[in-house]
Structure formats: structure tokens, C-alpha cells
Scaffold this motif. Structure first.
Motif, PDB file in Angstrom:
ATOM      1  N   THR A  10       0.704  -1.079   0.009  1.00 31.63           N
ATOM      2  CA  THR A  10      -0.166   0.040   0.044  1.00 31.63           C
ATOM      3  C   THR A  10       0.881   1.279  -0.139  1.00 31.63           C
ATOM      4  O   THR A  10       0.337   2.334  -0.487  1.00 31.63           O
ATOM      5  CB  THR A  10      -0.856   0.105   1.175  1.00 31.63           C
ATOM      6  OG1 THR A  10      -0.211  -0.268   2.542  1.00 31.63           O
ATOM      7  CG2 THR A  10      -1.736  -0.908   1.208  1.00 31.63           C
ATOM      8  N   GLU A  15      -2.366   8.603  -3.893  1.00 34.68           N
ATOM      9  CA  GLU A  15      -3.704   8.766  -3.784  1.00 34.68           C
ATOM     10  C   GLU A  15      -4.392   8.270  -5.086  1.00 34.68           C
ATOM     11  O   GLU A  15      -5.605   8.060  -5.005  1.00 34.68           O
ATOM     12  CB  GLU A  15      -3.617  10.626  -3.610  1.00 34.68           C
ATOM     13  CG  GLU A  15      -4.873  10.809  -3.093  1.00 34.68           C
ATOM     14  CD  GLU A  15      -5.262  12.370  -2.555  1.00 34.68           C
ATOM     15  OE1 GLU A  15      -5.916  12.910  -3.453  1.00 34.68           O
ATOM     16  OE2 GLU A  15      -3.882  12.663  -1.826  1.00 34.68           O
ATOM     17  N   SER A  16      -3.966   8.813  -6.289  1.00 37.55           N
ATOM     18  CA  SER A  16      -5.027   8.290  -7.468  1.00 37.55           C
ATOM     19  C   SER A  16      -4.308   7.006  -8.126  1.00 37.55           C
ATOM     20  O   SER A  16      -4.657   7.080  -9.385  1.00 37.55           O
ATOM     21  CB  SER A  16      -4.992   9.586  -8.288  1.00 37.55           C
ATOM     22  OG  SER A  16      -3.866  10.136  -8.758  1.00 37.55           O
ATOM     23  N   ALA A 138     -12.931  -6.407  -7.463  1.00 34.50           N
ATOM     24  CA  ALA A 138     -12.790  -5.029  -6.531  1.00 34.50           C
ATOM     25  C   ALA A 138     -13.543  -4.103  -7.368  1.00 34.50           C
ATOM     26  O   ALA A 138     -13.264  -4.137  -8.562  1.00 34.50           O
ATOM     27  CB  ALA A 138     -11.477  -4.663  -6.238  1.00 34.50           C
ATOM     28  N   GLU A 140     -14.086  -1.027  -5.638  1.00 34.48           N
ATOM     29  CA  GLU A 140     -13.844   0.078  -4.776  1.00 34.48           C
ATOM     30  C   GLU A 140     -12.462   0.376  -4.475  1.00 34.48           C
ATOM     31  O   GLU A 140     -11.822  -0.714  -4.388  1.00 34.48           O
ATOM     32  CB  GLU A 140     -14.614   0.220  -3.569  1.00 34.48           C
ATOM     33  CG  GLU A 140     -16.275   0.444  -3.811  1.00 34.48           C
ATOM     34  CD  GLU A 140     -16.704   1.741  -4.497  1.00 34.48           C
ATOM     35  OE1 GLU A 140     -16.002   2.774  -4.248  1.00 34.48           O
ATOM     36  OE2 GLU A 140     -17.506   1.554  -5.232  1.00 34.48           O
ATOM     37  N   PRO A 141     -11.753   1.547  -4.549  1.00 38.34           N
ATOM     38  CA  PRO A 141     -10.371   1.559  -4.228  1.00 38.34           C
ATOM     39  C   PRO A 141      -9.952   0.980  -2.649  1.00 38.34           C
ATOM     40  O   PRO A 141      -8.944   0.095  -2.776  1.00 38.34           O
ATOM     41  CB  PRO A 141     -10.030   3.068  -4.267  1.00 38.34           C
ATOM     42  CG  PRO A 141     -11.041   3.482  -5.446  1.00 38.34           C
ATOM     43  CD  PRO A 141     -12.175   2.705  -5.122  1.00 38.34           C
ATOM     44  N   GLU A 142     -10.691   1.020  -1.886  1.00 39.28           N
ATOM     45  CA  GLU A 142     -10.441   0.867  -0.328  1.00 39.28           C
ATOM     46  C   GLU A 142     -10.506  -0.890  -0.671  1.00 39.28           C
ATOM     47  O   GLU A 142      -9.694  -1.496   0.293  1.00 39.28           O
ATOM     48  CB  GLU A 142     -11.774   1.131   0.332  1.00 39.28           C
ATOM     49  CG  GLU A 142     -11.929   2.623   0.542  1.00 39.28           C
ATOM     50  CD  GLU A 142     -12.724   3.413  -0.554  1.00 39.28           C
ATOM     51  OE1 GLU A 142     -12.291   4.458  -0.748  1.00 39.28           O
ATOM     52  OE2 GLU A 142     -13.363   2.516  -1.633  1.00 39.28           O
ATOM     53  N   GLN A 143     -11.182  -1.636  -1.379  1.00 38.70           N
ATOM     54  CA  GLN A 143     -10.932  -2.840  -1.503  1.00 38.70           C
ATOM     55  C   GLN A 143      -9.495  -3.370  -1.819  1.00 38.70           C
ATOM     56  O   GLN A 143      -9.008  -4.466  -1.296  1.00 38.70           O
ATOM     57  CB  GLN A 143     -11.921  -3.503  -2.459  1.00 38.70           C
ATOM     58  CG  GLN A 143     -13.601  -3.439  -2.065  1.00 38.70           C
ATOM     59  CD  GLN A 143     -14.568  -3.682  -3.034  1.00 38.70           C
ATOM     60  OE1 GLN A 143     -14.660  -3.409  -4.002  1.00 38.70           O
ATOM     61  NE2 GLN A 143     -15.257  -4.870  -2.771  1.00 38.70           N
ATOM     62  N   THR A 145      -6.726  -1.678  -1.566  1.00 35.62           N
ATOM     63  CA  THR A 145      -5.918  -1.325  -0.773  1.00 35.62           C
ATOM     64  C   THR A 145      -5.888  -2.133   0.757  1.00 35.62           C
ATOM     65  O   THR A 145      -4.978  -2.589   1.256  1.00 35.62           O
ATOM     66  CB  THR A 145      -6.407   0.308   0.155  1.00 35.62           C
ATOM     67  OG1 THR A 145      -6.430   1.023  -1.111  1.00 35.62           O
ATOM     68  CG2 THR A 145      -5.484   0.761   1.266  1.00 35.62           C
ATOM     69  N   ALA A 146      -7.268  -2.584   1.150  1.00 38.89           N
ATOM     70  CA  ALA A 146      -7.154  -3.789   1.974  1.00 38.89           C
ATOM     71  C   ALA A 146      -6.523  -4.813   1.786  1.00 38.89           C
ATOM     72  O   ALA A 146      -5.908  -5.522   2.648  1.00 38.89           O
ATOM     73  CB  ALA A 146      -8.828  -3.947   2.373  1.00 38.89           C
ATOM     74  N   ALA A 149      -2.630  -4.417   2.005  1.00 34.56           N
ATOM     75  CA  ALA A 149      -2.360  -3.936   3.258  1.00 34.56           C
ATOM     76  C   ALA A 149      -1.462  -4.890   4.103  1.00 34.56           C
ATOM     77  O   ALA A 149      -0.567  -4.494   4.847  1.00 34.56           O
ATOM     78  CB  ALA A 149      -3.311  -3.552   4.105  1.00 34.56           C
TER      79      ALA A 149
END
Length: 150
Positions: A10, A15-16, A138, A140-143, A145-146, A149
Motif C-alpha cells: 500500500t 492517492e490516485s 474489486a 472500490e479502491p478501498e477493497q 488497499t485492504a 495492506a
């Protein structure tokens, strides 16, 4: 005795750096989009994009499980400012040739020799069928990132 601490994947994402819901006309367009995302992140100079396309013309960066890992040739190493990674999602898939379709392209940039370690760490995720499925689906970006991580 323990080995050196590994930087979480990560930390290589800006950011983008995660862009989902994209489309590409072919694998070279997808590779170019990865390269442009790396340029936008400030990790590489524009010349690195051509190095990525050069690699793709020489050998496919498709590694299976619907995933390609575009990266530059050794001639592009001087265009790398810092290690970085971008994740681009192509939900409709991109024809990668030989009947293969990529739905995820993970563009990577690293100083000379650094690609090997990054690809090895990504392979750990891709060798786990559940994690590979989570990457491919996935939305969503958060998926993403998780997933990276760990």
C-alpha cells in the motif's frame, strides 16, 4: 533472527493510483494507461511509458488469473524516480492475446532489479485463489488497499 521488514504494498500506491471501471482498446492501450498513471503519480518520467510498451512488445506481461503486471525494460530504469505501483481495473476485460483476458493491470516501477521483488510479492496474492478473486472483482479502491495492506 528475523529478515528485513517489508514495506507494505500500500505504501507504493499514491492517492490516485487505483483506477477502476476503465476500458482499453487492446493490451497496449492498457499498458499505456498504466504508464500514464505512474507518470501522474510522479514516480516515473514519460520515457518509462515507452519502456513499458517495449517490454509488452517483446514478451507478454499477462501472468494469469486475469491479471497483467506491466513494467518497463532495464533501459527504462533511469526514468524511475521511486518505486510505485498502480492498479487499473478493466471490468469488461482486455484481450491480451492467446485467448487470455486481463481485468486487472498492476503497473509497477522500481529502480534497477526492484521489479523482481514486487512481482514476487504480488504473486503471493495471485497464488491464493480467494485473494486473486477479490482483486479481480474489486469495485472500490478501498477493497484494493485492504488487499495490499497485509
Amino acid at each position: 533472527m528475523t529478515g528485513p521488514t517489508r514495506t507494505p504494498l500500500t505504501e507504493l500506491l499514491g492517492e490516485s493510483s487505483i483506477r477502476l471501471g476503465l476500458s482499453a482498446t487492446d493490451r497496449f492501450d492498457a499498458v499505456a494507461q498504466c504508464g500514464e498513471a505512474l507518470v501522474a503519480s510522479g514516480a516515473v518520467d514519460e520515457a518509462y511509458v515507452e519502456s513499458m510498451l517495449e517490454r509488452e512488445r517483446a514478451v507478454t506481461t499477462f501472468i494469469g488469473e486475469g491479471v497483467a503486471i506491466p513494467h518497463g525494460t532495464s533501459s527504462g530504469k533511469d526514468s524511475v524516480k521511486r518505486s510505485a505501483m498502480v492498479v487499473l481495473g478493466f471490468p469488461d476485460g482486455v484481450d491480451w492475446g492467446d485467448g487470455e483476458r486481463a481485468t486487472v493491470c498492476i503497473g509497477i516501477a522500481a529502480p534497477a532489479g526492484g521489479h523482481v521483488g514486487l512481482v514476487a510479492r504480488l504473486a503471493e496474492i495471485l497464488l491464493d485463489p480467494d485473494l486473486a478473486e477479490r482483486l479481480r472483482t474489486a469495485r472500490e479502491p478501498e477493497q484494493i488497499t485492504a488487499l495490499f495492506a497485509a
